[in-house]
Design a protein around this motif. Structure first.
Motif, mmCIF file in Angstrom:
data_model
loop_
_atom_site.group_PDB
_atom_site.id
_atom_site.type_symbol
_atom_site.label_atom_id
_atom_site.label_comp_id
_atom_site.label_asym_id
_atom_site.label_seq_id
_atom_site.Cartn_x
_atom_site.Cartn_y
_atom_site.Cartn_z
ATOM 1 N N TYR A 1 5.812 -8.163 -2.102
ATOM 2 C CA TYR A 1 6.945 -7.031 -1.941
ATOM 3 C C TYR A 1 8.302 -7.619 -1.687
ATOM 4 N N TYR A 2 9.375 -6.865 -2.456
ATOM 5 C CA TYR A 2 10.642 -7.273 -2.280
ATOM 6 C C TYR A 2 11.238 -6.896 -0.719
ATOM 7 N N HIS A 3 10.636 -5.698 -0.299
ATOM 8 C CA HIS A 3 11.154 -5.233 0.916
ATOM 9 C C HIS A 3 9.976 -5.291 2.014
ATOM 10 N N PRO A 4 10.413 -5.491 3.153
ATOM 11 C CA PRO A 4 9.332 -5.590 4.179
ATOM 12 C C PRO A 4 8.881 -4.476 5.055
ATOM 13 N N ASP A 5 9.675 -3.445 4.708
ATOM 14 C CA ASP A 5 9.587 -1.910 5.465
ATOM 15 C C ASP A 5 8.008 -1.517 5.524
ATOM 16 N N LEU A 6 7.627 -1.025 6.535
ATOM 17 C CA LEU A 6 6.213 -0.545 6.713
ATOM 18 C C LEU A 6 6.129 0.956 6.139
ATOM 19 N N PHE A 7 7.132 1.501 6.130
ATOM 20 C CA PHE A 7 7.432 2.961 5.719
ATOM 21 C C PHE A 7 8.049 2.962 4.472
ATOM 22 N N GLN A 8 7.363 3.171 3.516
ATOM 23 C CA GLN A 8 7.956 2.895 2.053
ATOM 24 C C GLN A 8 7.336 3.978 1.182
ATOM 25 N N PRO A 9 8.036 5.220 1.211
ATOM 26 C CA PRO A 9 7.257 6.364 0.712
ATOM 27 C C PRO A 9 7.904 6.558 -0.674
ATOM 28 N N GLU A 10 9.033 5.906 -1.009
ATOM 29 C CA GLU A 10 9.668 5.717 -2.314
ATOM 30 C C GLU A 10 9.452 4.456 -3.002
ATOM 31 N N ARG A 11 8.991 4.641 -4.470
ATOM 32 C CA ARG A 11 8.779 3.386 -4.978
ATOM 33 C C ARG A 11 10.408 2.892 -5.564
ATOM 34 N N ARG A 12 10.968 1.833 -5.108
ATOM 35 C CA ARG A 12 12.061 1.580 -5.582
ATOM 36 C C ARG A 12 11.815 0.537 -6.805
#
Length: 246
Positions: A189-200
């Motif tokens: 992944y590019y982002h480490p966020d656990l809460f990722q509801p949106e696909r960037r």
């Protein structure tokens, strides 16, 4: 949100398969790792501030949600000595007491364990998502999936064609009480966020791009069947690692 990392994944992720499942002992179901306190704290924030995004229970899922709460509490009391379970509260391994709320079974479980918990029940020969607490979604929104069958849940996934959908449906149909199964996924992944509801854009990497993505994310996904309602529980334990420290 602040990034939360584990140091390792407790299984070999070098041979990922879809759906690639195998059995496990029920005593090994729910797990805790070194990120427990931080992940639980984040779950508390999400359930307090963004509850409508991370928790949903349909009318069809209320009975199964009630059963799941008792099932998890019995499991914790039996298999994890880090929890102290009483009739009206649970003291978590981090020392915090959580009051048991029978009116809010998934909200209660959402701040007790690291796993996200989804309930799927059979209707018209299909398993539908009838209730869930999902604090760590990976590019999907619970509001768009609740009440939908397995095929509808996986609509945006290119690999999830009609043939695979039938295989997964048969997989859920075949799960027996006290004979749980599990699989995992593994993506960079590019982002480490656990809460990722949106696909960037460029959120996660395919095989030929993996070297340029700094974070590794894997979900340990378990399926088990509840004995009374016979609903299926789909639990998700999420690991995020910094690739530079693996």
């Amino acid at each position: 949100m602040t990034a939360i990392f584990q140091k390792q994944v407790p299984y070999d992720t070098s041979r990922s398969r879809l759906p690639g499942v195998k059995g496990f002992k029920l005593s090994e179901w729910l797990t805790r790792d070194e990120a427990f306190a931080e992940q639980i704290a984040l779950r508390e924030v999400l359930l307090r501030k963004r509850r409508d995004e991370v928790l949903a229970v349909t009318d069809a899922g209320r009975e199964a949600a009630d059963e799941l709460m008792h099932y998890v509490l019995d499991w914790l009391a039996t298999h994890d000595p880090g929890y102290r379970v009483t009739s009206n509260s649970v003291i978590r391994p981090d020392g915090k007491a959580v009051t048991l709320d029978p009116r809010d079974p998934l909200g209660t479980l959402g701040v007790l364990v690291q796993e996200d918990l989804c309930l799927l029940d059979t209707e018209s020969n299909e398993h539908k998502l009838v209730a869930a607490v999902v604090c760590f979604p990976a590019n999907w929104r619970l509001a768009e999936k609740i009440g939908r069958p397995l095929v509808g849940i996986h609509d945006p996934v290119p690999e999830y064609d009609a043939t695979l959908a039938k295989r997964v449906q048969r997989l859920f149909d075949a799960v027996e009480i006290d004979q749980p199964i599990w699989r995992f996924n593994a993506l960079d992944y590019y982002h480490p966020d656990l809460f990722q509801p949106e696909r960037r854009e460029n959120d996660y990497a395919h095989t030929d791009e993996r070297a340029t993505y700094p974070y590794f994310r894997s979900e340990r996904q378990c399926i088990l069947r509840l004995p009374q309602t016979r609903a299926c529980v789909f639990s998700i334990h999420t690991f995020v690692l910094e690739k530079s420290k693996r």
